[in-house]
Scaffold this active site. Structure first.
Site, mmCIF file in Angstrom:
data_model
loop_
_atom_site.group_PDB
_atom_site.id
_atom_site.type_symbol
_atom_site.label_atom_id
_atom_site.label_comp_id
_atom_site.label_asym_id
_atom_site.label_seq_id
_atom_site.Cartn_x
_atom_site.Cartn_y
_atom_site.Cartn_z
ATOM 1 N N ALA A 14 0.963 -1.080 -0.043
ATOM 2 C CA ALA A 14 0.026 0.136 -0.185
ATOM 3 C C ALA A 14 0.838 1.243 -0.120
ATOM 4 C CB ALA A 14 -1.001 0.106 1.292
ATOM 5 N N GLY A 17 3.758 2.714 -5.702
ATOM 6 C CA GLY A 17 3.162 2.302 -6.846
ATOM 7 C C GLY A 17 1.761 1.915 -6.966
ATOM 8 N N ILE A 18 1.319 0.664 -7.600
ATOM 9 C CA ILE A 18 -0.064 0.740 -7.681
ATOM 10 C C ILE A 18 -0.820 0.589 -6.501
ATOM 11 C CG2 ILE A 18 -1.832 -1.095 -8.666
ATOM 12 C CD1 ILE A 18 0.320 -1.799 -10.634
ATOM 13 N N ASP A 53 6.006 -7.905 7.185
ATOM 14 C CA ASP A 53 6.815 -8.216 6.099
ATOM 15 C C ASP A 53 6.439 -9.282 5.237
ATOM 16 O OD1 ASP A 53 9.311 -9.243 4.492
ATOM 17 O OD2 ASP A 53 10.636 -8.995 6.084
ATOM 18 N N LEU A 54 5.917 -9.464 4.048
ATOM 19 C CA LEU A 54 5.161 -10.446 3.318
ATOM 20 C C LEU A 54 6.181 -11.642 2.918
ATOM 21 C CD1 LEU A 54 2.672 -8.554 1.080
ATOM 22 C CD2 LEU A 54 2.406 -9.168 3.565
ATOM 23 N N SER A 127 -0.029 -9.771 -13.734
ATOM 24 C CA SER A 127 0.855 -9.207 -14.902
ATOM 25 C C SER A 127 0.438 -9.714 -16.191
ATOM 26 C CB SER A 127 2.199 -9.506 -14.628
ATOM 27 O OG SER A 127 3.270 -8.969 -15.452
ATOM 28 N N TYR A 140 10.361 -14.408 -12.852
ATOM 29 C CA TYR A 140 9.176 -13.698 -12.424
ATOM 30 C C TYR A 140 7.925 -14.076 -13.248
ATOM 31 C CZ TYR A 140 6.179 -9.369 -12.558
ATOM 32 O OH TYR A 140 5.092 -8.721 -12.269
ATOM 33 N N LYS A 144 3.911 -15.149 -12.047
ATOM 34 C CA LYS A 144 2.712 -14.698 -12.444
ATOM 35 C C LYS A 144 1.649 -15.589 -12.961
ATOM 36 C CE LYS A 144 3.481 -10.534 -10.647
ATOM 37 N NZ LYS A 144 2.549 -10.358 -9.395
ATOM 38 N N THR A 177 6.755 2.312 -12.100
ATOM 39 C CA THR A 177 6.561 2.286 -10.740
ATOM 40 C C THR A 177 7.861 1.964 -10.076
ATOM 41 O OG1 THR A 177 6.014 0.065 -10.246
ATOM 42 C CG2 THR A 177 4.190 1.582 -10.746
#
Length: 234
Positions: A14, A17-18, A53-54, A127, A140, A144, A177
């Protein structure tokens, strides 16, 4: 159209960026916004912080301990490194997997008991790399692809138990971003050339797409929004 005034939305990633752009839009809509971040000082005004912290599963679980009812979850947090399969750093793979896949999936699971009986919506920011593997996709892109499969699997499971909770994705191409700077680390000249060659999506462009899903009429279920800059070829 679903009125978000007074609704409670939980947004991961949050503070930049997005995620940050979405929080701003939700606050403008009169929603109560809970923002998950490692940097609460970077949150927008009127966003209630939840520090986590994810990459740490126990901290992801702690987000939902004592959490009241929510009307929506938006998983915006993500990590993007250019880390190839043939010679990439496994530590980069692990961090991307922990945040992009495991934390997202656990947030989806743990959020379910916090929705009202009338349901709500979960939106996963994915993405275009979850729909095709670009030349620089590396590890990456597989994360996704996993997000897309997890979203579809969760939707099917919820329908099998007659849950009214809806699940959707938003899959953007290049978005300008801080995540892009992370992805192009060590290749700053290439990033400069990419920015010069195209007008990329802005974080707010993607946030508006998420908002479209959240505000859709209750009988309208959106599965995925694929979006890219008009200048982006694939």
């Amino acid at each position: 159209m679903t009125d978000l005034r007074g609704k409670t939305l939980l947004v991961t990633g949050a503070s930049s960026g997005i995620g940050q752009a979405l929080c701003d839009l939700l606050v403008d809509r009169g929603a109560n916004v809970l923002g998950v971040t490692r940097r609460p000082s970077a949150l927008s005004e009127n966003v209630s912080p939840i520090v986590a912290d994810l990459t740490q599963r126990e901290q992801v679980s702690a987000i939902f301990q004592g959490l009241g009812k929510i009307d929506g979850l938006v998983n915006c947090a993500g990590v993007a490194y250019l880390s190839r399969i043939i010679d990439g750093n496994p530590a980069d793979w692990e961090e991307m997997w922990r945040v992009n896949v495991m934390a997202l999936t656990l947030c989806c699971q743990l959020s379910l008991k916090h929705f009202p009986v009338s349901g709500g919506r979960i939106v996963n920011v994915s993405s275009m790399s979850g729909h095709r593997v670009p030349p620089s996709g590396g590890f990456y892109a597989p994360t996704k692809f996993a997000v897309r499969a997890i979203t579809d699997a969760l939707r099917a499971e919820l329908k099998s138990v007659q849950s009214p909770i809806q699940v959707a994705c938003v899959s953007p191409g290049f978005v300008d971003t801080p995540l892009l700077d992370q992805y192009f680390r060590g290749r700053e000249e290439s990033l400069t050339q990419t920015r010069a060659a195209m007008k990329m999506l802005d974080a707010r462009d993607v946030a508006w797409a998420v908002l479209t899903i959240l505000e859709a009429p209750e009988h309208v279920e959106i599965g995925d929004i694929l979006m890219r800059s008009a200048d982006q070829r694939m």
